[in-house]
Design a protein around this motif. Structure first.
Motif, PDB file in Angstrom:
ATOM      1  N   ALA A  42      93.700  50.129  44.895  1.00 47.83           N
ATOM      2  CA  ALA A  42      92.460  50.893  44.429  1.00 47.83           C
ATOM      3  C   ALA A  42      91.411  49.748  43.857  1.00 47.83           C
ATOM      4  O   ALA A  42      91.360  49.149  42.969  1.00 47.83           O
ATOM      5  CB  ALA A  42      92.402  52.063  43.714  1.00 47.83           C
ATOM      6  N   LEU A  43      90.172  49.681  44.815  1.00 45.92           N
ATOM      7  CA  LEU A  43      89.187  48.614  44.592  1.00 45.92           C
ATOM      8  C   LEU A  43      87.815  49.410  44.474  1.00 45.92           C
ATOM      9  O   LEU A  43      87.538  50.220  44.859  1.00 45.92           O
ATOM     10  CB  LEU A  43      89.435  47.604  45.711  1.00 45.92           C
ATOM     11  N   VAL A  44      87.032  48.670  43.606  1.00 45.41           N
ATOM     12  CA  VAL A  44      85.726  48.917  43.414  1.00 45.41           C
ATOM     13  C   VAL A  44      84.901  47.797  44.153  1.00 45.41           C
ATOM     14  O   VAL A  44      85.023  46.590  43.765  1.00 45.41           O
ATOM     15  CB  VAL A  44      85.214  49.467  42.191  1.00 45.41           C
ATOM     16  N   LEU A  45      83.965  47.709  45.107  1.00 48.08           N
ATOM     17  CA  LEU A  45      83.347  46.870  45.572  1.00 48.08           C
ATOM     18  C   LEU A  45      81.860  47.175  45.116  1.00 48.08           C
ATOM     19  O   LEU A  45      81.262  48.115  45.765  1.00 48.08           O
ATOM     20  CB  LEU A  45      83.537  46.698  47.159  1.00 48.08           C
ATOM     21  N   THR A  46      81.110  46.098  44.762  1.00 47.55           N
ATOM     22  CA  THR A  46      79.563  46.259  44.534  1.00 47.55           C
ATOM     23  C   THR A  46      78.786  45.214  45.354  1.00 47.55           C
ATOM     24  O   THR A  46      79.364  43.895  45.469  1.00 47.55           O
ATOM     25  CB  THR A  46      79.300  45.880  43.060  1.00 47.55           C
ATOM     26  N   VAL A  47      77.760  45.343  45.502  1.00 44.63           N
ATOM     27  CA  VAL A  47      76.796  44.250  46.137  1.00 44.63           C
ATOM     28  C   VAL A  47      75.589  44.354  45.370  1.00 44.63           C
ATOM     29  O   VAL A  47      75.196  45.496  45.200  1.00 44.63           O
ATOM     30  CB  VAL A  47      76.659  44.730  47.623  1.00 44.63           C
ATOM     31  N   GLY A  48      74.812  43.199  45.493  1.00 52.93           N
ATOM     32  CA  GLY A  48      73.500  43.039  44.837  1.00 52.93           C
ATOM     33  C   GLY A  48      72.824  41.634  45.320  1.00 52.93           C
ATOM     34  O   GLY A  48      73.490  41.115  45.911  1.00 52.93           O
ATOM     35  N   HIS A  49      71.587  41.686  45.269  1.00 52.31           N
ATOM     36  CA  HIS A  49      70.833  40.510  45.528  1.00 52.31           C
ATOM     37  C   HIS A  49      70.807  39.278  44.345  1.00 52.31           C
ATOM     38  O   HIS A  49      70.398  39.813  43.243  1.00 52.31           O
ATOM     39  CB  HIS A  49      69.444  40.680  46.015  1.00 52.31           C
ATOM     40  N   GLY A  50      70.997  38.327  44.562  1.00 52.23           N
ATOM     41  CA  GLY A  50      70.907  36.961  43.693  1.00 52.23           C
ATOM     42  C   GLY A  50      72.149  36.013  44.020  1.00 52.23           C
ATOM     43  O   GLY A  50      72.950  36.409  44.791  1.00 52.23           O
ATOM     44  N   ALA A  51      72.226  35.090  43.002  1.00 50.29           N
ATOM     45  CA  ALA A  51      72.894  33.949  43.173  1.00 50.29           C
ATOM     46  C   ALA A  51      74.216  34.236  42.602  1.00 50.29           C
ATOM     47  O   ALA A  51      75.376  33.591  43.141  1.00 50.29           O
ATOM     48  CB  ALA A  51      72.216  32.724  42.806  1.00 50.29           C
ATOM     49  N   SER A  52      74.294  35.219  41.691  1.00 47.92           N
ATOM     50  CA  SER A  52      75.610  35.723  41.016  1.00 47.92           C
ATOM     51  C   SER A  52      75.375  37.033  40.451  1.00 47.92           C
ATOM     52  O   SER A  52      74.295  37.467  40.377  1.00 47.92           O
ATOM     53  CB  SER A  52      76.080  34.477  40.250  1.00 47.92           C
ATOM     54  N   ALA A  53      76.462  37.645  39.976  1.00 48.53           N
ATOM     55  CA  ALA A  53      76.588  38.851  39.325  1.00 48.53           C
ATOM     56  C   ALA A  53      76.194  38.848  37.896  1.00 48.53           C
ATOM     57  O   ALA A  53      75.795  39.841  37.408  1.00 48.53           O
ATOM     58  CB  ALA A  53      77.867  39.585  39.631  1.00 48.53           C
ATOM     59  N   ALA A  54      76.210  37.580  37.434  1.00 46.16           N
ATOM     60  CA  ALA A  54      75.762  37.448  36.002  1.00 46.16           C
ATOM     61  C   ALA A  54      74.376  37.658  35.634  1.00 46.16           C
ATOM     62  O   ALA A  54      73.664  37.080  36.364  1.00 46.16           O
ATOM     63  CB  ALA A  54      76.318  36.069  35.633  1.00 46.16           C
ATOM     64  N   GLY A  55      74.305  38.665  35.018  1.00 47.37           N
ATOM     65  CA  GLY A  55      72.950  39.088  34.645  1.00 47.37           C
ATOM     66  C   GLY A  55      72.346  40.219  35.717  1.00 47.37           C
ATOM     67  O   GLY A  55      71.171  40.505  35.515  1.00 47.37           O
ATOM     68  N   ALA A  56      72.617  40.156  36.817  1.00 49.31           N
ATOM     69  CA  ALA A  56      72.259  40.980  37.947  1.00 49.31           C
ATOM     70  C   ALA A  56      72.826  42.392  37.659  1.00 49.31           C
ATOM     71  O   ALA A  56      74.004  42.446  37.533  1.00 49.31           O
ATOM     72  CB  ALA A  56      72.662  40.319  39.244  1.00 49.31           C
ATOM     73  N   THR A  57      72.027  43.279  38.470  1.00 44.51           N
ATOM     74  CA  THR A  57      72.331  44.733  38.483  1.00 44.51           C
ATOM     75  C   THR A  57      72.848  44.899  39.777  1.00 44.51           C
ATOM     76  O   THR A  57      72.231  44.742  40.765  1.00 44.51           O
ATOM     77  CB  THR A  57      71.530  45.618  38.022  1.00 44.51           C
ATOM     78  N   PRO A  58      74.265  45.611  40.169  1.00 43.43           N
ATOM     79  CA  PRO A  58      74.546  45.746  41.484  1.00 43.43           C
ATOM     80  C   PRO A  58      73.842  46.842  41.984  1.00 43.43           C
ATOM     81  O   PRO A  58      73.296  47.788  41.148  1.00 43.43           O
ATOM     82  CB  PRO A  58      75.896  46.202  41.349  1.00 43.43           C
ATOM     83  N   GLU A  59      73.502  46.820  43.337  1.00 46.33           N
ATOM     84  CA  GLU A  59      72.618  47.730  44.023  1.00 46.33           C
ATOM     85  C   GLU A  59      73.228  48.740  44.646  1.00 46.33           C
ATOM     86  O   GLU A  59      72.781  49.834  45.027  1.00 46.33           O
ATOM     87  CB  GLU A  59      71.794  47.228  45.055  1.00 46.33           C
ATOM     88  N   ARG A  60      74.694  48.624  44.895  1.00 46.02           N
ATOM     89  CA  ARG A  60      75.437  49.603  45.703  1.00 46.02           C
ATOM     90  C   ARG A  60      76.752  49.258  45.298  1.00 46.02           C
ATOM     91  O   ARG A  60      77.442  48.318  45.239  1.00 46.02           O
ATOM     92  CB  ARG A  60      75.461  49.803  47.200  1.00 46.02           C
ATOM     93  N   ALA A  61      77.747  50.507  45.175  1.00 47.28           N
ATOM     94  CA  ALA A  61      79.084  50.437  44.724  1.00 47.28           C
ATOM     95  C   ALA A  61      79.832  51.171  45.794  1.00 47.28           C
ATOM     96  O   ALA A  61      79.290  52.365  45.925  1.00 47.28           O
ATOM     97  CB  ALA A  61      79.519  50.637  43.563  1.00 47.28           C
TER      98      ALA A  61
END
Length: 144
Positions: A42-61
């Motif tokens: 069971a996995l949760v996949l997220t996506v967001g704009h930016g060079a890395s997930a550090a400090g960024a907010t995912p836009e969709r999961a």
């Protein structure tokens, strides 16, 4: 002493009657899903704009469950599970979809994967050059 022996015999018989049916051999039968012998996936996949997930907010999961049967909110759960099984759970081994043509525009998009794959904890992050490249990776595993 006599009452203790009766009590012990009664408890032993009751335990045998209750637990006896549970001692049978576990047999995997095709199509039986309520108590499956498959390791959880069971996995949760997220996506967001930016060079890395550090400090960024995912836009969709989305969620993706592959065992005992493909399910979740991933738009193509069955094919995503098949792709990941084909790559033996290695996200970096997911190949780019044949015939995918993407521009060279640089608009970084990151994806993260957290959860359990075949009973083992996984944590993955990858940055793609743009959304088209992300969507073509793995034949659509990251297309959500």
């Amino acid at each position: 002493m006599r009452n203790t022996a009766r009590w012990a015999a009664t408890v032993g018989l009751a335990a045998g009657a209750v637990c006896g049916p549970l001692t049978g051999a576990a047999v995997a039968t095709p199509g039986a899903t309520p108590f499956s012998l498959y390791a959880p996936s069971a996995l949760v996949l997220t996506v967001g704009h930016g060079a890395s997930a550090a400090g960024a907010t995912p836009e969709r999961a989305v969620t993706l469950t592959c065992a005992p049967a493909p399910s979740g909110t991933h738009p193509a759960a069955a094919s995503a599970c098949a792709e990941l099984r084909g790559a033996r759970g290695d996200f970096d081994a997911l190949k780019r979809r044949d015939g995918a043509a993407c521009t060279r525009e640089y608009s970084p998009v990151f994806v993260t994967v957290e959860g359990v794959w075949e009973g083992k904890r996984v944590s993955y992050e990858r940055t793609f050059g743009n959304a088209c490249v992300k969507d073509s990776q793995g034949g659509g595993f990251f297309a959500f």
